[in-house]
Design an enzyme around this catalytic site. Structure first.
Site, short mmCIF file in Angstrom:
data_model
loop_
_atom_site.label_atom_id
_atom_site.label_comp_id
_atom_site.label_asym_id
_atom_site.label_seq_id
_atom_site.Cartn_x
_atom_site.Cartn_y
_atom_site.Cartn_z
N GLY A 69 0.94 -1.06 0.01
CA GLY A 69 0.05 0.09 -0.02
C GLY A 69 1.04 1.21 0.06
O GLY A 69 0.35 2.26 0.51
N GLY A 90 -0.73 4.88 -0.77
CA GLY A 90 -1.63 5.61 0.05
C GLY A 90 -0.80 6.46 1.03
O GLY A 90 0.33 6.83 0.80
N VAL A 109 -0.58 6.57 4.19
CA VAL A 109 0.34 6.02 5.34
C VAL A 109 1.60 5.26 4.67
O VAL A 109 2.89 5.37 5.05
CB VAL A 109 -0.41 5.01 6.01
CG1 VAL A 109 0.23 3.97 6.98
CG2 VAL A 109 -1.47 5.64 6.73
N GLY A 110 1.25 4.59 3.34
CA GLY A 110 2.34 4.04 2.77
C GLY A 110 3.56 4.66 2.40
O GLY A 110 4.58 4.66 2.44
N SER A 131 -6.92 0.00 13.29
CA SER A 131 -7.63 1.50 13.47
C SER A 131 -8.20 1.56 14.83
O SER A 131 -8.64 0.76 15.36
CB SER A 131 -8.47 1.55 12.37
OG SER A 131 -9.64 2.59 12.73
N SER A 132 -8.41 3.03 15.09
CA SER A 132 -8.87 2.93 16.47
C SER A 132 -10.45 2.90 16.56
O SER A 132 -10.84 2.54 17.61
CB SER A 132 -8.56 4.42 16.90
OG SER A 132 -9.41 5.54 16.06
N CYS A 133 -10.92 2.61 15.24
CA CYS A 133 -12.41 2.25 15.26
C CYS A 133 -12.73 1.07 15.53
O CYS A 133 -13.88 0.50 15.61
CB CYS A 133 -13.11 2.91 14.02
SG CYS A 133 -12.52 1.80 12.42
N TYR A 180 -15.72 -1.74 8.32
CA TYR A 180 -14.18 -1.61 8.45
C TYR A 180 -13.40 -1.88 9.61
O TYR A 180 -12.57 -2.73 9.54
CB TYR A 180 -13.89 0.17 8.22
CG TYR A 180 -12.55 0.42 8.16
CD1 TYR A 180 -11.70 0.26 7.01
CD2 TYR A 180 -11.93 1.16 9.45
CE1 TYR A 180 -10.41 0.31 7.05
CE2 TYR A 180 -10.55 1.44 9.15
CZ TYR A 180 -9.69 1.20 7.96
OH TYR A 180 -8.50 1.52 7.93
N LYS A 203 -10.71 -4.96 10.49
CA LYS A 203 -9.55 -4.50 10.88
C LYS A 203 -9.31 -5.51 12.22
O LYS A 203 -8.23 -5.73 12.71
CB LYS A 203 -9.41 -2.97 11.38
CG LYS A 203 -9.52 -2.32 10.12
CD LYS A 203 -7.81 -2.36 9.51
CE LYS A 203 -7.68 -1.81 8.26
NZ LYS A 203 -6.29 -2.13 7.82
N ASN A 211 -7.30 9.03 14.23
CA ASN A 211 -7.47 9.63 12.87
C ASN A 211 -6.40 10.30 12.22
O ASN A 211 -5.47 11.04 13.16
CB ASN A 211 -8.63 10.56 13.08
CG ASN A 211 -10.16 10.18 13.56
OD1 ASN A 211 -10.33 8.99 14.31
ND2 ASN A 211 -11.18 10.68 12.89
N HIS A 266 -12.14 11.79 5.06
CA HIS A 266 -12.22 11.91 6.27
C HIS A 266 -12.39 13.57 6.59
O HIS A 266 -12.33 14.54 5.90
CB HIS A 266 -11.05 11.33 7.28
CG HIS A 266 -11.03 10.18 7.37
ND1 HIS A 266 -11.85 9.36 8.44
CD2 HIS A 266 -10.41 9.14 6.54
CE1 HIS A 266 -11.62 8.08 8.27
NE2 HIS A 266 -10.74 7.88 7.33
P1 GDP Z 1 -15.06 9.09 11.88
O1 GDP Z 1 -13.92 9.65 12.59
O2 GDP Z 1 -14.67 7.68 11.65
O3 GDP Z 1 -16.42 9.23 12.21
O4 GDP Z 1 -14.94 9.66 10.32
P2 GDP Z 1 -14.68 10.99 9.79
O5 GDP Z 1 -13.16 11.69 9.99
O6 GDP Z 1 -15.29 10.91 8.36
O7 GDP Z 1 -15.95 12.14 10.64
C1 GDP Z 1 -15.36 12.53 12.10
C2 GDP Z 1 -16.67 13.45 12.41
O8 GDP Z 1 -16.51 14.68 11.72
C3 GDP Z 1 -18.04 13.10 12.22
O9 GDP Z 1 -18.68 13.59 13.39
C4 GDP Z 1 -18.52 13.62 10.90
O10 GDP Z 1 -20.02 14.05 10.78
C5 GDP Z 1 -17.71 15.09 11.28
N1 GDP Z 1 -17.55 15.79 10.03
C6 GDP Z 1 -17.93 17.45 9.78
N2 GDP Z 1 -17.63 17.63 8.74
C7 GDP Z 1 -17.42 16.80 7.75
C8 GDP Z 1 -17.07 16.57 6.51
O11 GDP Z 1 -16.98 17.46 5.70
N3 GDP Z 1 -16.55 15.18 5.93
C9 GDP Z 1 -16.44 14.30 7.02
N4 GDP Z 1 -15.90 13.00 6.46
N5 GDP Z 1 -16.85 14.29 8.27
C10 GDP Z 1 -17.47 15.77 8.62
#
Ligand code: GDP
Length: 316
Positions: free
Chosen positions: A16, A19, A21-22, A112-114, A141, A145, A170, A184
């Site tokens: 990877g 990407g 991270v890679g 991942s932390s999720c 996901y 993981k 994250n 994200h």
């Molecule tokens: P998570 O950490 O797995 O929930 O993934 P994300 O990084 O996609 O989202 C983190 C938080 O940011 C969530 O509460 C989203 O609703 C919020 N958020 C606010 N604006 C945005 C946006 O424009 N894009 C994304 N991906 N998340 C957003």
């Protein structure tokens, strides 16, 4: 399994490597005196077992970093569950089993932390794994993981393979995905704030309530932590990697606006999901192994924004 594990002179495969991270791992490993081997995804589809095992048998790496994965933000995860589950299960099963069959000396799998339960105690210790239900928006996901972590533990338990795993919080940094549908939150806010500034917009749309708390780690810090774990750890524990600092999505959006130079208002879109309320990892174990992050969020964000302007905005 004597420690520290020496990477000098070893053939190291970053799976990877294109990407975010890679790419960071490739930059970080350049100073370790190892021989890097990589293969593009057009030449090798890691979801295909025979192809992956064939490539491994010919490339013969001694060390593997598994940074290949199907990744994405909250909406991508929630709307493409089959890809997030199947692609990740296939990639990790093929790479981990294939690495074992060719006698790889050491492997680090990126989780991942999720993987932790939605309502895990905060900060989340490694021991919280599999103690409760997952956050539904990213469970596909997360399940994949968790299976990858368990594969590393199983190959260690049954065959004595020195396969370890790391659970980053994250991530952000150069090479990030800035596509608003699949990214994200941090890169999405950078791209949206930049566009709002350029267009002279009055406001910036932010998904959800702005109340969820998140922790952000610069990808160069993650790469450094992965090399530290590779050289200083040999354990079944799925070690957390984070900064220990968290902030609300609202506070993140305010900081992004400051760094980008957008002075309008934030408008929260309640039709979008908040996801898990809090996701702070407990980094006691990693700090005990002698590692700490170096890149502060403001400084890291400024660098990520500079990268975005040069590589994404400039390309239109
Ligand atoms: P998570 O950490 O797995 O929930 O993934 P994300 O990084 O996609 O989202 C983190 C938080 O940011 C969530 O509460 C989203 O609703 C919020 N958020 C606010 N604006 C945005 C946006 O424009 N894009 C994304 N991906 N998340 C957003």
């Amino acid at each position: 399994m004597s420690l520290p594990f020496d990477l000098r002179g070893k053939r190291v495969w970053v799976a990877g490597h294109r990407g975010m991270v890679g790419q960071a791992l490739v930059r970080r490993l350049a100073t370790e005196g190892c021989e890097l081997v990589t293969v593009g995804h057009h030449a090798l589809d890691l979801r295909r077992q025979a192809e992956t095992e064939g490539w491994l048998a010919q490339a013969r790496p001694q060390v593997v970093f598994v940074a290949a994965a199907r990744v994405g933000g909250i909406l991508a995860n929630d709307s493409r569950p089959a890809e997030f589950l199947y692609d990740n299960l296939a990639i990790e099963a093929n790479v981990i089993h294939g690495a074992w069959t060719v006698g790889v000396e050491k492997l680090l799998f990126l989780g991942s932390s999720c993987i932790y339960p939605k309502l895990a105690p905060q900060p989340m210790p490694e021991a919280a794994l599999l103690t409760g239900p997952l956050e539904p928006t990213n469970e596909w996901y997360a399940i994949a993981k968790i299976a990858g972590i368990k594969l590393c533990q199983a190959y260690r338990k049954q065959y004595g393979a020195d396969f370890i795993s790391a659970q980053p919080t994250n991530l952000y940094g150069p090479g990030d995905n800035f596509d608003l549908q699949s990214s994200h939150v941090l890169p999405a806010l950078v791209a949206k704030a930049h566009r709002a500034k350029v267009e002279g917009a009055a406001s910036l749309p932010v998904w959800g309530s702005g109340r969820p708390l998140r922790e952000f780690l610069h990808v160069d810090d993650l790469a450094d932590a992965c090399v530290h774990l590779m050289t200083h750890d040999s354990s079944p524990v799925p070690t957390n990697v984070g900064t220990g600092d968290e902030l609300s999505i609202r506070a993140l959006a305010e900081l992004v606006c400051e760094v980008v130079g957008f002075r309008g208002d934030l408008v929260f879109d309640a039709s979008k999901p908040d996801g898990t309320p809090r996701k702070l990892v407990d980094t006691t174990r990693l700090r005990g192994l002698g590692w700490a992050p170096r890149v502060g969020l403001r400084e890291g964000l400024a660098g990520a924004y500079a990268w975005y302007r040069e590589h994404v905005a400039a390309a239109g």
